[in-house]
Design a protein around this motif. Structure first.
Motif, PDB file in Angstrom:
ATOM      1  N   ARG A  31       3.669   3.351 -15.675  1.00 14.68           N
ATOM      2  CA  ARG A  31       4.192   3.632 -16.681  1.00 14.68           C
ATOM      3  C   ARG A  31       6.175   4.044 -15.860  1.00 14.68           C
ATOM      4  N   ARG A  32       5.750   4.038 -14.519  1.00 14.33           N
ATOM      5  CA  ARG A  32       6.906   4.596 -13.304  1.00 14.33           C
ATOM      6  C   ARG A  32       6.442   2.894 -12.319  1.00 14.33           C
ATOM      7  N   GLY A  33       5.421   2.204 -12.591  1.00 12.76           N
ATOM      8  CA  GLY A  33       5.911   0.791 -12.002  1.00 12.76           C
ATOM      9  C   GLY A  33       5.517   1.120 -10.574  1.00 12.76           C
ATOM     10  N   ILE A  34       4.182   1.936 -10.900  1.00 13.13           N
ATOM     11  CA  ILE A  34       4.066   2.630  -8.916  1.00 13.13           C
ATOM     12  C   ILE A  34       2.472   2.012  -9.129  1.00 13.13           C
ATOM     13  N   SER A  35       1.702   1.065  -7.920  1.00 13.49           N
ATOM     14  CA  SER A  35       0.627   1.049  -7.943  1.00 13.49           C
ATOM     15  C   SER A  35      -0.548   1.568  -7.369  1.00 13.49           C
ATOM     16  N   PHE A  36      -1.103   1.929  -7.629  1.00 15.09           N
ATOM     17  CA  PHE A  36      -2.586   3.432  -7.344  1.00 15.09           C
ATOM     18  C   PHE A  36      -4.222   2.623  -7.418  1.00 15.09           C
ATOM     19  N   ARG A  37      -5.235   2.585  -7.572  1.00 12.69           N
ATOM     20  CA  ARG A  37      -6.398   3.044  -7.252  1.00 12.69           C
ATOM     21  C   ARG A  37      -7.273   3.615  -7.990  1.00 12.69           C
TER      22      ARG A  37
END
Length: 109
Positions: A31-37
């Protein structure tokens, strides 16, 4: 592939565990536009329950995600414990005795 999740190795956040906590964190991070794995060691979903209810802080997170009302509506009371007797009859009791906790704004939910 969901927004924010990456197929590559580079990501701003690594989330270990695709259980309730990991998936909730993944939703919030996306939702915050942060990339994750998101990684999970199990091949299949866990079959069972690891908790006995939704804690007030979890309710705050669910409210922030906009899903608290739906979760409360789908919820219910913790099931009773059933103890079978030698004659086949059984006794049902509460699994844990309810103890009043410090009040929070979520207690009326």
């Amino acid at each position: 592939m969901e927004r924010g999740m990456t197929n590559g190795l580079a990501a701003d956040v690594l989330i270990c565990g695709a259980g309730a906590t990991g998936l909730t964190l993944a939703i919030d991070v996306a939702r915050r536009g942060i990339s994750f794995r998101l990684i999970e060691k199990l091949d299949d979903p866990f079959r069972g329950s690891r908790n006995e209810g939704i804690q007030p802080r979890t309710q705050e997170v669910f409210e922030d995600l906009g899903i608290l009302d739906r979760i409360v509506a789908a919820g219910g009371f913790y099931p009773k414990q059933r103890e079978y007797q030698d004659d086949g009859s059984f006794i049902e009791t509460d699994v844990v005795e309810a103890e009043p906790a410090a009040p929070t704004r979520w207690d009326t939910q």
